[in-house]
Structure formats: C-alpha cells, structure tokens
Design an enzyme around this catalytic site. Sequence first.
Site, PDB file in Angstrom:
ATOM      1  N   SER A 104       0.835  -1.198   0.000  1.00 25.58           N
ATOM      2  CA  SER A 104       0.000   0.000   0.000  1.00 25.58           C
ATOM      3  C   SER A 104       0.878   1.259   0.000  1.00 25.58           C
ATOM      4  O   SER A 104       1.694   1.454  -0.903  1.00 25.58           O
ATOM      5  CB  SER A 104      -0.957  -0.046   1.193  1.00 25.58           C
ATOM      6  OG  SER A 104      -1.951   0.935   1.091  1.00 25.58           O
TER       7      SER A 104
ATOM      8  N   ASP B  62      -9.438  -5.616  -4.568  1.00 26.60           N
ATOM      9  CA  ASP B  62      -8.588  -4.604  -3.943  1.00 26.60           C
ATOM     10  C   ASP B  62      -8.978  -3.191  -4.369  1.00 26.60           C
ATOM     11  O   ASP B  62      -9.381  -2.956  -5.505  1.00 26.60           O
ATOM     12  CB  ASP B  62      -7.136  -4.865  -4.364  1.00 26.60           C
ATOM     13  CG  ASP B  62      -6.120  -4.385  -3.354  1.00 26.60           C
ATOM     14  OD1 ASP B  62      -6.257  -3.250  -2.878  1.00 26.60           O
ATOM     15  OD2 ASP B  62      -5.191  -5.160  -3.063  1.00 26.60           O
TER      16      ASP B  62
ATOM     17  N   HIS C 257      -7.749  -5.431  -0.126  1.00 26.85           N
ATOM     18  CA  HIS C 257      -6.472  -4.749   0.029  1.00 26.85           C
ATOM     19  C   HIS C 257      -5.573  -5.455   1.035  1.00 26.85           C
ATOM     20  O   HIS C 257      -4.362  -5.447   0.895  1.00 26.85           O
ATOM     21  CB  HIS C 257      -6.741  -3.308   0.465  1.00 26.85           C
ATOM     22  CG  HIS C 257      -5.572  -2.399   0.349  1.00 26.85           C
ATOM     23  ND1 HIS C 257      -4.879  -2.208  -0.830  1.00 26.85           N
ATOM     24  CD2 HIS C 257      -4.955  -1.598   1.270  1.00 26.85           C
ATOM     25  CE1 HIS C 257      -3.904  -1.332  -0.633  1.00 26.85           C
ATOM     26  NE2 HIS C 257      -3.920  -0.966   0.632  1.00 26.85           N
TER      27      HIS C 257
END
Length: 293
Positions: free
Chosen positions: A102, A243, A270
């Site tokens: 991320s 995601d 995610h």
Amino acid sequence: MRRGEGYVQVEGGRIWYKVVGKGKGTPLLLIHGGPGSRSCSGMAEYSLLADERPVIFYDQLGSGKSDRPTDTSLWRVSRFANEIDHLRKALGLKKLHILGHSWGGAVLVEYMVTKKPKGVASAIFSSPLLSTPAWMNDARILVNQLPASIRDTIFKYEALKDYQAPSYLVATDSFYARHLSVKQWPPAPSAECDGVPGFNAEVYNYMWGPTEFTATGTLVNFDRTDRLHEIKQPVLFVTGEFDEARPETISHFHQLVPHSKLEIIKNAGHRTARDQTVSYISVLRQFMQSVQK
C-alpha cells in the site's frame, strides 16, 4: 546480519525493528502501509516466510513502537525512503528483497528510483500506492459501484467536508468491507499488536486525508509511474481481486516494467495477506525462490 529487535536512529527519532527467522535465504524487508500504520498487523502472516529466510519488520517513524515526533516537516516520502538505508546499515543488510504494501509501495518506489540502491535482489509491490491520481480514479470507480444509498451518502458528506458524520462513517465502512478486507471488516485485532501504540491518524491525515478514497494531504500529487521503467531488478506486482488498488491499474503498472511479474489473489481485498494468507504467502515464496535460482 543483526538479529532480534531494537531501535535505529533516523532523522527525527528512532525506529523500531524486529528480525524473525533463521533461514539461509536472502532476507526480506517489509515496508508497512499507512501512512501511520504499524508492522505488527501483518507479522503473523509474513512470519510464515521465516522458515527459509530472515524477515525484517519495522515501524516507520511516527508509527507503532517507533518514536512519534510531531514535527510535520518530517513527513516526507524521501525521509521515509531514507529509513531503509539506515536499517540496512545498522542490520548489515548487504543483499535483500524489499516488499512495500500500500503506502509502503510509495516508499519502496521512491527508494528504488531516487537512490538506485545496490544489493536489492527484488522489489515486491503489494497493492501499492504508486500514483495518487490513479488511486483516486480507482476510488471513484469503486464508489460509483456501491449501492445508490451508500454512494449518495458518501458524495453528500464529501461535498460538505464532514468526514465525521455518523452516516458517512457507516458508508465508508461499507466500502472498506468490500475492498479492504473481504474476509472480515473490521478485521480482528492481531495478537502481535497487543500493547503496541495504535494507528497514527495525525500522520495519515497530514499526508493522505480523511479516508482511503479522499486524498487531501501532501501526497495528493504523488506519482512515480513515469519512472517505474528505471527499476532494473526483478519486480513482482501483487494485488487482490477486489482490492482498492484495482487489478486493472496494477496490471498497467506491470506493463510499464518489462521484466516484472503480476499476480492477482482471488477473493481478496487490500489486506491480501489477511484475506488469503496461504495463496498470498505462496506467491511471495515462489517469486523470491525464482529470483534466487
């Protein structure tokens, strides 16, 4: 390399690290998400790789067990990238794999394209933030796919800039349950996080914004996609089927790096490591083994 856990001095304070595993494979350094999150939330899952290689966790400055200064001038992508060099020097990491998840992907790409580091066996971009404009475009697509009542609630309070309205918070949870962690939202607390200071919302809000799909902070114009091709080491892009870092976008990033690989984890959001631990860890294991061969 150094084992155990401890602290390393960086610009602005000390960052905490922990090394697990005694395998003889090339070490793996993990850059957690956020900004403002912490490494303990993925420790149980990533430690499964420790049977074949050392796995290095660390909390970025302002996060987890690391120091928490309040000087906002410290919250720069370049300074977070510098933390990697401090860790490598302190721990003796001459050769390593690096994974950024991320926001950690933003730190990793900054490190790779601005420092051109030696000794990096591979770069793994897991559901990465590589372009805020691309992330915001993905967010608009996903929000528009929500049921009308949820979508309209989000649009209403975004227009009012009222990010704490109870109805807005319920609507954002609906988004998160679809795209952050499809296994469970909110996710169950990790035992490894017991006693660890929680999420640093001040850093998150300053650099990013009030929600995952609303960027208002210093990262609003962040974009390194035009330099992805400069990474010459083996590269793996991985994302979840559902995601918020949409597979279509990650596939585009993959196409910008000719020698890279792409893996999409089925039935995962995610938090791919939590949603589909076995599949995700297997993908990482096979990729790093292939690099070493």
